[in-house]
Write a protein that holds these residues in place. Structure first.
Motif, PDB file in Angstrom:
ATOM      1  N   LEU A 193       0.799  -1.223   0.000  1.00  0.00           N
ATOM      2  CA  LEU A 193       0.000   0.000   0.000  1.00  0.00           C
ATOM      3  C   LEU A 193       0.833   1.276   0.000  1.00  0.00           C
ATOM      4  O   LEU A 193       0.293   2.354  -0.250  1.00  0.00           O
ATOM      5  N   THR A 194       2.133   1.165   0.301  1.00  0.00           N
ATOM      6  CA  THR A 194       2.974   2.359   0.374  1.00  0.00           C
ATOM      7  C   THR A 194       4.190   2.228  -0.543  1.00  0.00           C
ATOM      8  O   THR A 194       4.551   1.136  -0.985  1.00  0.00           O
ATOM      9  N   THR A 195       4.829   3.362  -0.777  1.00  0.00           N
ATOM     10  CA  THR A 195       6.012   3.380  -1.645  1.00  0.00           C
ATOM     11  C   THR A 195       7.145   2.553  -1.067  1.00  0.00           C
ATOM     12  O   THR A 195       7.817   1.811  -1.802  1.00  0.00           O
ATOM     13  N   PHE A 196       7.357   2.647   0.244  1.00  0.00           N
ATOM     14  CA  PHE A 196       8.446   1.883   0.852  1.00  0.00           C
ATOM     15  C   PHE A 196       8.154   0.386   0.836  1.00  0.00           C
ATOM     16  O   PHE A 196       9.079  -0.427   0.712  1.00  0.00           O
ATOM     17  N   GLN A 197       6.903  -0.003   0.978  1.00  0.00           N
ATOM     18  CA  GLN A 197       6.551  -1.425   0.886  1.00  0.00           C
ATOM     19  C   GLN A 197       6.856  -1.958  -0.511  1.00  0.00           C
ATOM     20  O   GLN A 197       7.334  -3.083  -0.665  1.00  0.00           O
ATOM     21  N   LEU A 198       6.602  -1.139  -1.521  1.00  0.00           N
ATOM     22  CA  LEU A 198       6.910  -1.542  -2.890  1.00  0.00           C
ATOM     23  C   LEU A 198       8.419  -1.651  -3.088  1.00  0.00           C
ATOM     24  O   LEU A 198       8.901  -2.617  -3.705  1.00  0.00           O
ATOM     25  N   VAL A 199       9.170  -0.683  -2.568  1.00  0.00           N
ATOM     26  CA  VAL A 199      10.628  -0.722  -2.689  1.00  0.00           C
ATOM     27  C   VAL A 199      11.184  -1.994  -2.064  1.00  0.00           C
ATOM     28  O   VAL A 199      12.041  -2.670  -2.657  1.00  0.00           O
ATOM     29  N   GLU A 200      10.700  -2.338  -0.878  1.00  0.00           N
ATOM     30  CA  GLU A 200      11.184  -3.544  -0.203  1.00  0.00           C
ATOM     31  C   GLU A 200      10.819  -4.796  -0.990  1.00  0.00           C
ATOM     32  O   GLU A 200      11.595  -5.757  -1.063  1.00  0.00           O
ATOM     33  N   ALA A 201       9.665  -4.797  -1.614  1.00  0.00           N
ATOM     34  CA  ALA A 201       9.220  -5.969  -2.373  1.00  0.00           C
ATOM     35  C   ALA A 201      10.110  -6.229  -3.576  1.00  0.00           C
ATOM     36  O   ALA A 201      10.436  -7.382  -3.891  1.00  0.00           O
ATOM     37  N   VAL A 202      10.516  -5.177  -4.272  1.00  0.00           N
ATOM     38  CA  VAL A 202      11.267  -5.355  -5.525  1.00  0.00           C
ATOM     39  C   VAL A 202      12.781  -5.304  -5.325  1.00  0.00           C
ATOM     40  O   VAL A 202      13.527  -5.576  -6.274  1.00  0.00           O
TER      41      VAL A 202
END
Length: 313
Positions: free
Chosen positions: A179-188
Protein backbone atom coordinates in the motif's frame (compact mmCIF):
# COMPACT_ATOMS: atom_id res chain seq x y z
CA UNK A 1 7.42 37.69 -4.92
CA UNK A 2 5.56 34.87 -3.21
CA UNK A 3 4.01 33.89 -6.55
CA UNK A 4 7.38 33.68 -8.28
CA UNK A 5 8.80 31.52 -5.47
CA UNK A 6 5.88 29.11 -5.74
CA UNK A 7 6.28 28.77 -9.51
CA UNK A 8 10.00 28.07 -9.10
CA UNK A 9 9.52 25.39 -6.46
CA UNK A 10 6.56 23.82 -8.28
CA UNK A 11 8.59 23.17 -11.42
CA UNK A 12 11.67 24.56 -13.18
CA UNK A 13 11.14 24.17 -16.94
CA UNK A 14 14.01 22.62 -18.86
CA UNK A 15 15.32 24.24 -22.06
CA UNK A 16 12.99 27.21 -21.55
CA UNK A 17 14.85 29.58 -23.87
CA UNK A 18 15.15 26.98 -26.63
CA UNK A 19 11.50 25.98 -26.35
CA UNK A 20 10.19 29.55 -26.56
CA UNK A 21 12.49 30.35 -29.48
CA UNK A 22 11.38 27.16 -31.21
CA UNK A 23 7.75 28.18 -30.90
CA UNK A 24 8.53 31.18 -33.16
CA UNK A 25 5.92 33.33 -31.40
CA UNK A 26 3.92 35.89 -33.35
CA UNK A 27 2.74 38.62 -30.91
CA UNK A 28 -0.84 38.52 -32.17
CA UNK A 29 -1.01 34.74 -32.43
CA UNK A 30 -2.89 32.10 -30.46
CA UNK A 31 -0.94 29.40 -28.60
CA UNK A 32 -1.43 26.46 -26.27
CA UNK A 33 0.68 25.20 -23.40
CA UNK A 34 -0.47 21.59 -23.07
CA UNK A 35 1.24 21.04 -19.70
CA UNK A 36 0.88 24.16 -17.54
CA UNK A 37 2.43 22.89 -14.27
CA UNK A 38 4.27 25.73 -12.58
CA UNK A 39 3.47 28.12 -15.40
CA UNK A 40 7.05 28.81 -16.47
CA UNK A 41 6.52 28.20 -20.17
CA UNK A 42 3.14 29.91 -20.11
CA UNK A 43 4.43 33.08 -18.50
CA UNK A 44 7.27 33.28 -21.03
CA UNK A 45 4.77 32.96 -23.90
CA UNK A 46 2.32 35.52 -22.52
CA UNK A 47 5.17 37.99 -22.11
CA UNK A 48 5.71 37.90 -25.88
CA UNK A 49 2.06 38.43 -26.84
CA UNK A 50 0.37 41.72 -27.62
CA UNK A 51 -3.26 42.56 -26.80
CA UNK A 52 -4.47 40.50 -29.78
CA UNK A 53 -2.56 37.38 -28.80
CA UNK A 54 -3.83 34.64 -26.48
CA UNK A 55 -2.58 31.56 -24.65
CA UNK A 56 -4.61 28.54 -23.52
CA UNK A 57 -2.91 26.41 -20.89
CA UNK A 58 -3.96 22.90 -19.90
CA UNK A 59 -3.39 20.89 -16.74
CA UNK A 60 -5.42 18.07 -15.20
CA UNK A 61 -4.04 18.60 -11.69
CA UNK A 62 -5.95 21.07 -9.52
CA UNK A 63 -2.74 21.81 -7.58
CA UNK A 64 -1.53 23.80 -10.61
CA UNK A 65 -4.34 26.32 -10.10
CA UNK A 66 -2.14 28.15 -7.59
CA UNK A 67 0.08 29.19 -10.51
CA UNK A 68 -2.65 30.55 -12.80
CA UNK A 69 -1.68 33.79 -14.55
CA UNK A 70 -3.97 36.76 -13.98
CA UNK A 71 -3.88 38.25 -17.48
CA UNK A 72 -6.58 38.85 -20.12
CA UNK A 73 -4.32 37.15 -22.67
CA UNK A 74 -4.41 33.91 -20.68
CA UNK A 75 -7.03 31.15 -20.24
CA UNK A 76 -6.51 28.15 -17.97
CA UNK A 77 -8.21 24.85 -18.85
CA UNK A 78 -8.48 22.22 -16.11
CA UNK A 79 -8.17 19.17 -18.35
CA UNK A 80 -5.83 16.50 -19.66
CA UNK A 81 -4.11 17.65 -22.84
CA UNK A 82 -5.60 14.72 -24.75
CA UNK A 83 -8.77 16.83 -25.01
CA UNK A 84 -7.02 19.90 -26.43
CA UNK A 85 -9.07 19.88 -29.64
CA UNK A 86 -12.40 19.79 -27.79
CA UNK A 87 -11.56 22.67 -25.46
CA UNK A 88 -10.04 24.88 -28.13
CA UNK A 89 -13.21 24.42 -30.16
CA UNK A 90 -15.25 25.25 -27.05
CA UNK A 91 -13.35 28.53 -26.76
CA UNK A 92 -13.95 29.30 -30.42
CA UNK A 93 -10.46 28.52 -31.69
CA UNK A 94 -10.44 26.50 -34.91
CA UNK A 95 -6.73 26.84 -35.66
CA UNK A 96 -3.85 28.10 -33.52
CA UNK A 97 -0.25 29.12 -34.18
CA UNK A 98 1.75 26.91 -31.86
CA UNK A 99 1.70 24.30 -29.11
CA UNK A 100 4.22 23.29 -26.47
CA UNK A 101 4.15 20.22 -24.24
CA UNK A 102 6.60 19.52 -21.42
CA UNK A 103 6.01 15.84 -20.69
CA UNK A 104 8.13 15.78 -17.57
CA UNK A 105 6.55 15.29 -14.15
CA UNK A 106 6.60 18.51 -12.14
CA UNK A 107 8.99 18.87 -9.21
CA UNK A 108 5.83 19.38 -7.16
CA UNK A 109 4.69 15.82 -7.78
CA UNK A 110 8.01 14.26 -6.86
CA UNK A 111 8.58 16.54 -3.89
CA UNK A 112 5.12 16.21 -2.34
CA UNK A 113 5.36 12.89 -0.43
CA UNK A 114 1.58 12.55 -0.19
CA UNK A 115 1.31 12.06 -3.97
CA UNK A 116 3.31 8.82 -3.91
CA UNK A 117 5.38 9.54 -7.03
CA UNK A 118 8.81 9.11 -5.43
CA UNK A 119 10.58 6.10 -3.90
CA UNK A 120 12.52 8.46 -1.63
CA UNK A 121 9.61 9.15 0.75
CA UNK A 122 7.19 6.75 2.40
CA UNK A 123 3.68 7.54 1.23
CA UNK A 124 0.49 5.89 0.00
CA UNK A 125 0.89 4.37 -3.48
CA UNK A 126 -1.19 6.91 -5.38
CA UNK A 127 0.59 8.49 -8.42
CA UNK A 128 -2.58 10.00 -9.91
CA UNK A 129 -2.04 13.26 -11.79
CA UNK A 130 -5.79 13.81 -11.61
CA UNK A 131 -6.86 13.06 -8.06
CA UNK A 132 -10.41 12.42 -9.27
CA UNK A 133 -9.25 9.43 -11.31
CA UNK A 134 -10.38 6.09 -9.91
CA UNK A 135 -7.28 3.90 -10.29
CA UNK A 136 -4.26 4.38 -8.04
CA UNK A 137 -0.84 2.75 -8.13
CA UNK A 138 -1.91 0.54 -5.22
CA UNK A 139 -4.85 -0.71 -7.30
CA UNK A 140 -2.52 -1.73 -10.13
CA UNK A 141 -0.06 -3.43 -7.79
CA UNK A 142 -2.92 -5.35 -6.17
CA UNK A 143 -4.97 -6.11 -9.25
CA UNK A 144 -2.58 -6.91 -12.13
CA UNK A 145 -1.52 -10.53 -12.48
CA UNK A 146 2.13 -11.44 -12.98
CA UNK A 147 1.82 -11.42 -16.77
CA UNK A 148 0.21 -7.97 -16.82
CA UNK A 149 2.84 -6.56 -14.48
CA UNK A 150 5.62 -8.07 -16.59
CA UNK A 151 4.16 -6.58 -19.77
CA UNK A 152 3.90 -3.16 -18.09
CA UNK A 153 7.52 -3.16 -16.94
CA UNK A 154 8.75 -4.48 -20.28
CA UNK A 155 6.77 -1.85 -22.19
CA UNK A 156 7.76 1.19 -20.13
CA UNK A 157 11.26 0.42 -18.82
CA UNK A 158 14.66 -0.90 -19.85
CA UNK A 159 14.83 -3.28 -16.87
CA UNK A 160 16.79 -6.44 -17.59
CA UNK A 161 14.47 -8.63 -15.49
CA UNK A 162 10.92 -7.25 -15.71
CA UNK A 163 9.43 -10.70 -15.00
CA UNK A 164 11.45 -10.98 -11.79
CA UNK A 165 10.16 -7.59 -10.60
CA UNK A 166 6.58 -8.70 -11.33
CA UNK A 167 7.12 -12.05 -9.59
CA UNK A 168 8.48 -10.38 -6.46
CA UNK A 169 5.47 -8.05 -6.30
CA UNK A 170 3.07 -10.96 -6.68
CA UNK A 171 4.88 -12.91 -3.98
CA UNK A 172 5.02 -10.00 -1.52
CA UNK A 173 1.34 -9.09 -1.85
CA UNK A 174 0.34 -12.65 -0.97
CA UNK A 175 1.81 -12.05 2.49
CA UNK A 176 0.40 -8.56 2.99
CA UNK A 177 -1.03 -5.77 0.80
CA UNK A 178 1.48 -3.39 -0.81
CA UNK A 179 0.00 0.00 0.00
CA UNK A 180 2.97 2.36 0.37
CA UNK A 181 6.01 3.38 -1.64
CA UNK A 182 8.45 1.88 0.85
CA UNK A 183 6.55 -1.43 0.89
CA UNK A 184 6.91 -1.54 -2.89
CA UNK A 185 10.63 -0.72 -2.69
CA UNK A 186 11.18 -3.54 -0.20
CA UNK A 187 9.22 -5.97 -2.37
CA UNK A 188 11.27 -5.35 -5.52
CA UNK A 189 14.68 -4.77 -3.90
CA UNK A 190 16.03 -8.29 -4.66
CA UNK A 191 15.61 -7.61 -8.40
CA UNK A 192 17.28 -4.18 -8.26
CA UNK A 193 20.89 -3.76 -9.34
CA UNK A 194 22.54 -2.33 -6.24
CA UNK A 195 25.02 -0.32 -8.31
CA UNK A 196 22.13 1.32 -10.17
CA UNK A 197 19.51 1.19 -7.44
CA UNK A 198 18.13 4.68 -7.96
CA UNK A 199 17.90 4.22 -11.73
CA UNK A 200 16.11 0.87 -11.46
CA UNK A 201 13.69 2.08 -8.80
CA UNK A 202 12.99 5.22 -10.84
CA UNK A 203 12.09 3.06 -13.84
CA UNK A 204 9.81 0.81 -11.79
CA UNK A 205 7.95 3.82 -10.39
CA UNK A 206 7.90 5.43 -13.83
CA UNK A 207 6.21 2.41 -15.39
CA UNK A 208 3.51 2.32 -12.73
CA UNK A 209 2.93 6.09 -13.03
CA UNK A 210 2.56 5.82 -16.80
CA UNK A 211 0.03 3.02 -16.38
CA UNK A 212 -1.96 4.83 -13.67
CA UNK A 213 -2.31 7.97 -15.78
CA UNK A 214 -2.67 6.29 -19.20
CA UNK A 215 0.14 8.57 -20.31
CA UNK A 216 0.94 6.90 -23.61
CA UNK A 217 -2.70 6.82 -24.72
CA UNK A 218 -3.06 10.47 -23.77
CA UNK A 219 0.14 11.39 -25.62
CA UNK A 220 -1.01 9.59 -28.76
CA UNK A 221 -4.38 11.36 -28.72
CA UNK A 222 -2.73 14.72 -28.07
CA UNK A 223 -0.20 14.34 -30.89
CA UNK A 224 -2.86 13.27 -33.38
CA UNK A 225 -4.97 16.28 -32.35
CA UNK A 226 -2.18 18.72 -33.14
CA UNK A 227 -2.63 17.96 -36.84
CA UNK A 228 -6.19 19.25 -36.57
CA UNK A 229 -5.71 22.31 -34.36
CA UNK A 230 -2.49 23.81 -35.75
CA UNK A 231 -2.68 26.06 -38.76
CA UNK A 232 -0.18 25.47 -41.60
CA UNK A 233 3.15 26.93 -40.53
CA UNK A 234 2.30 26.41 -36.85
CA UNK A 235 4.96 25.00 -34.54
CA UNK A 236 4.88 22.00 -32.19
CA UNK A 237 7.52 21.89 -29.43
CA UNK A 238 7.68 18.78 -27.22
CA UNK A 239 9.99 18.04 -24.30
CA UNK A 240 10.39 14.34 -23.46
CA UNK A 241 12.17 12.63 -20.57
CA UNK A 242 12.23 8.91 -21.30
CA UNK A 243 12.73 6.74 -24.36
CA UNK A 244 9.14 5.49 -24.73
CA UNK A 245 7.57 8.94 -25.09
CA UNK A 246 10.52 10.31 -27.05
CA UNK A 247 10.19 7.50 -29.60
CA UNK A 248 6.52 8.35 -30.10
CA UNK A 249 7.25 12.05 -30.61
CA UNK A 250 10.18 11.33 -32.92
CA UNK A 251 8.07 8.97 -35.06
CA UNK A 252 5.19 11.43 -35.18
CA UNK A 253 7.30 14.35 -36.31
CA UNK A 254 9.03 12.21 -38.92
CA UNK A 255 6.07 10.35 -40.41
CA UNK A 256 2.87 11.88 -39.05
CA UNK A 257 2.03 8.81 -36.94
CA UNK A 258 3.36 7.56 -33.60
CA UNK A 259 4.20 4.11 -34.97
CA UNK A 260 6.67 5.60 -37.42
CA UNK A 261 5.07 3.91 -40.42
CA UNK A 262 6.48 5.57 -43.53
CA UNK A 263 4.24 6.34 -46.48
CA UNK A 264 6.18 7.20 -49.62
CA UNK A 265 5.20 9.03 -52.76
CA UNK A 266 5.83 7.89 -56.36
CA UNK A 267 9.46 9.04 -56.13
CA UNK A 268 10.12 7.20 -52.86
CA UNK A 269 10.09 10.31 -50.70
CA UNK A 270 8.55 9.90 -47.25
CA UNK A 271 5.20 11.68 -47.11
CA UNK A 272 4.83 13.64 -43.86
CA UNK A 273 2.77 16.65 -42.72
CA UNK A 274 5.75 18.00 -40.78
CA UNK A 275 8.94 19.89 -41.44
CA UNK A 276 11.40 18.90 -38.74
CA UNK A 277 13.02 22.00 -37.27
CA UNK A 278 15.25 19.83 -35.07
CA UNK A 279 16.65 16.80 -36.90
CA UNK A 280 18.23 15.74 -33.62
CA UNK A 281 16.73 16.69 -30.25
CA UNK A 282 18.08 19.67 -28.33
CA UNK A 283 19.47 18.86 -24.88
CA UNK A 284 20.49 20.90 -21.86
CA UNK A 285 24.00 22.27 -21.64
CA UNK A 286 26.35 21.76 -18.69
CA UNK A 287 25.40 25.09 -17.10
CA UNK A 288 21.69 24.30 -17.14
CA UNK A 289 22.22 20.78 -15.81
CA UNK A 290 24.24 22.25 -12.95
CA UNK A 291 21.40 24.66 -12.12
CA UNK A 292 18.67 22.10 -12.74
CA UNK A 293 19.93 18.48 -12.57
CA UNK A 294 16.53 17.15 -13.66
CA UNK A 295 17.04 18.78 -17.06
CA UNK A 296 19.74 16.19 -17.83
CA UNK A 297 17.28 13.76 -19.41
CA UNK A 298 15.22 16.37 -21.31
CA UNK A 299 15.02 16.20 -25.10
CA UNK A 300 13.36 18.95 -27.11
CA UNK A 301 11.94 18.20 -30.55
CA UNK A 302 10.39 20.90 -32.75
CA UNK A 303 8.38 20.55 -35.95
CA UNK A 304 6.38 22.86 -38.19
CA UNK A 305 3.13 21.88 -39.88
CA UNK A 306 3.66 22.06 -43.60
CA UNK A 307 1.56 24.29 -45.82
CA UNK A 308 -0.38 21.96 -48.17
CA UNK A 309 0.91 21.81 -51.71
CA UNK A 310 -1.71 23.35 -54.03
CA UNK A 311 -0.94 20.70 -56.64
CA UNK A 312 -1.88 17.95 -54.16
CA UNK A 313 -5.45 19.22 -53.82
Amino acid sequence: MEKETNETTYHIPALLKETIEGLNIRPGGVYADATFGGGGHSRAIVNQLDSEGHLYSFDQDRDSLVNVINDPRFTFVLSNFRYIKNFLRFHGEEKIDGIIADLGVSFHHFDDPSRGFSFRSDAPLDMRMNRNAETTAADIIAGYDTGELTAMFRRYTDLKRPHEVARLIASAREKSPILTTFQLVEAVRPAVNQRNEKKDLAQIFQAIRIEVNHEMDALRQFLESTLEVLRPGGRLCVLTYHSVEDRMVKNFMKTGNVEGIEEKDFFGKVSTPWKQITRSPLTAGADEVERNPRSRSAKLRIAELLIPDKDSK
